[in-house]
Enzyme design. Structure first.
Site, mmCIF file in Angstrom:
data_model
loop_
_atom_site.group_PDB
_atom_site.id
_atom_site.type_symbol
_atom_site.label_atom_id
_atom_site.label_comp_id
_atom_site.label_asym_id
_atom_site.label_seq_id
_atom_site.Cartn_x
_atom_site.Cartn_y
_atom_site.Cartn_z
ATOM 1 N N CYS A 1 0.747 -1.080 -0.015
ATOM 2 C CA CYS A 1 0.086 0.035 -0.177
ATOM 3 C C CYS A 1 0.840 1.127 -0.023
ATOM 4 O O CYS A 1 2.129 1.358 0.369
ATOM 5 C CB CYS A 1 -1.041 0.163 1.131
ATOM 6 N N ALA B 1 6.566 -1.995 -4.603
ATOM 7 C CA ALA B 1 6.550 -1.331 -3.352
ATOM 8 C C ALA B 1 5.569 -0.079 -3.145
ATOM 9 O O ALA B 1 4.785 0.184 -4.275
ATOM 10 C CB ALA B 1 8.075 -0.690 -3.018
ATOM 11 N N HIS B 2 5.827 0.618 -2.117
ATOM 12 C CA HIS B 2 4.523 1.762 -1.963
ATOM 13 C C HIS B 2 4.631 2.850 -2.855
ATOM 14 O O HIS B 2 5.810 3.225 -3.305
ATOM 15 C CB HIS B 2 4.639 2.216 -0.416
ATOM 16 N N ASN B 3 3.426 3.170 -3.342
ATOM 17 C CA ASN B 3 3.344 4.380 -4.244
ATOM 18 C C ASN B 3 3.829 4.133 -5.638
ATOM 19 O O ASN B 3 4.024 5.177 -6.159
ATOM 20 C CB ASN B 3 4.041 5.641 -3.529
ATOM 21 N N SER C 1 7.647 4.563 -5.085
ATOM 22 C CA SER C 1 7.396 5.983 -5.797
ATOM 23 C C SER C 1 7.885 5.845 -7.089
ATOM 24 O O SER C 1 8.289 6.891 -7.638
ATOM 25 C CB SER C 1 8.031 6.916 -5.082
#
Length: 340
Positions: free
Chosen positions: A220, A241-243, A261
């Protein structure tokens, strides 16, 4: 299941060379074809097998020219590979056991809703305020956290874990053991040398027609959303991974890791064991070879990257050709030093 060659040719919009009334009940590799089976030939490396196979029928491209007599009946289509894929898809749909109803024990919170023609397997868990569409299959040991949304015609395979607030579109498939929406890897270093976990408050959004492989993990977002856009296909054992944002119709092979990201463009092809650093952008239609490391932005679309630090593939191959010659070059230098 049994079909005549006429039926298969009609399905694939193909033309028969041979006896269309013959029946097949099995799909075989061309080198292992037996009577009653149907195979295909799309790669010229396998052409020799078409003259030997005992398969009842072989799907070939319309421009195929045989060099010897072929015993099998032929079904000519525009593209043999695409035609055979269409046949596999149709066969899978017909042979798949569509389950309906609810197996016990299972848990479904009274605040949640689910559409028509659904299946919920034993030991599945559906949390609070979930909204699940029509024709959804939730297989045994699936976990859906609170506030999960799933569109129509989705399959969630056994043991998948979908954390709270995840949103999944229509016609998606989540394979066994996948984990969607777990906490991202966010830790803040402290003065005493320890690390403190940073709360991960965002979610995962998966758009329509996405396939997520077995044991793949999609974290998330720290804030906002990790986004998997329409038509993306992700293999088994991939870490996102996140974002991260994955653009439309991109494909990612096994054991690839994408750091936080990072934005992947549309129609990218990422091979196995690729490593991509965080906070960069990958242009549309980028191809990344197996075991390649990507340390910085790729700004020009349509490039192919290869090698430990993601060089242009032509530069990498030139460099590698020199690398292989280093022992020879070293010997030549030693000879020159002796003569000096």
């Amino acid at each position: 299941m049994e079909f005549t060659l006429h039926q298969i040719a009609a399905m694939l919009n193909g033309k028969i060379e041979g006896d269309g009334s013959l029946k097949v009940n099995r799909i075989d590799k061309i080198q292992e074809g037996k009577e009653g089976g149907i195979s295909f030939l799309a790669n010229e490396k396998y052409e020799s097998f078409i003259y030997e196979t005992a398969a009842t029928a072989v799907i070939v491209s319309e421009n195929f020219v045989s060099q010897k007599p072929v015993k099998a009946n032929l079904i000519r289509v525009k593209n043999a590979y695409s035609g055979f894929t269409q046949l596999l898809e149709s066969y899978a749909q017909l042979s798949k056991a569509n389950k309906f109803g609810v197996e016990e024990p299972s848990y479904f919170d009274k605040s949640s809703s689910i559409g028509d023609n659904h299946y919920r397997g034993a030991f599945s868990y559906v949390g609070k305020n979930c909204n699940i569409g029509n024709n959804v299959q939730i297989h045994p040991h699936v976990y859906l956290g609170d506030n999960v949304k799933i569109g129509d015609n989705c399959i969630i395979h056994a043991g998948a874990k979908i954390y709270q607030n995840t949103q999944i579109g229509n016609h998606c498939e989540i394979k066994a053991g996948a984990v969607i929406g777990s906490d991202g890897f966010g830790f803040a270093p402290q003065e005493d040398g320890t690390f403190k976990a940073i709360p991960q408050l965002g979610n995962v959004v998966i758009e329509d027609h996405v396939s997520i492989g077995a044991n793949t993990t999609i974290d998330c977002a720290t804030m906002g959303s990790t986004i998997i856009k329409r038509g993306v296909k992700i293999d088994n054992l991939v870490q996102i991974a996140h974002n991260v944002i994955i653009g439309e119709n991109s494909v990612i092979a096994s054991q690839t890791g994408i750091s936080g990201s990072t934005e992947i463009g549309k129609n990218c092809v990422i091979a196995g064991q690729v490593g991509i650093v965080g906070h960069i952008k990958i242009a549309d239609k980028t191809t990344i070879g197996a075991k390649t490391g990507i340390p910085k932005n790729i700004n020009i679309s349509g490039q192919t990257k290869f090698g430990f630090l993601g060089m242009d593939i032509k530069d990498f191959l030139k460099s590698y050709s020199l690398f292989k010659k280093l022992p020879e070059l070293q010997d030549r230098i030693k000879e020159l030093e002796k003569k000096a």
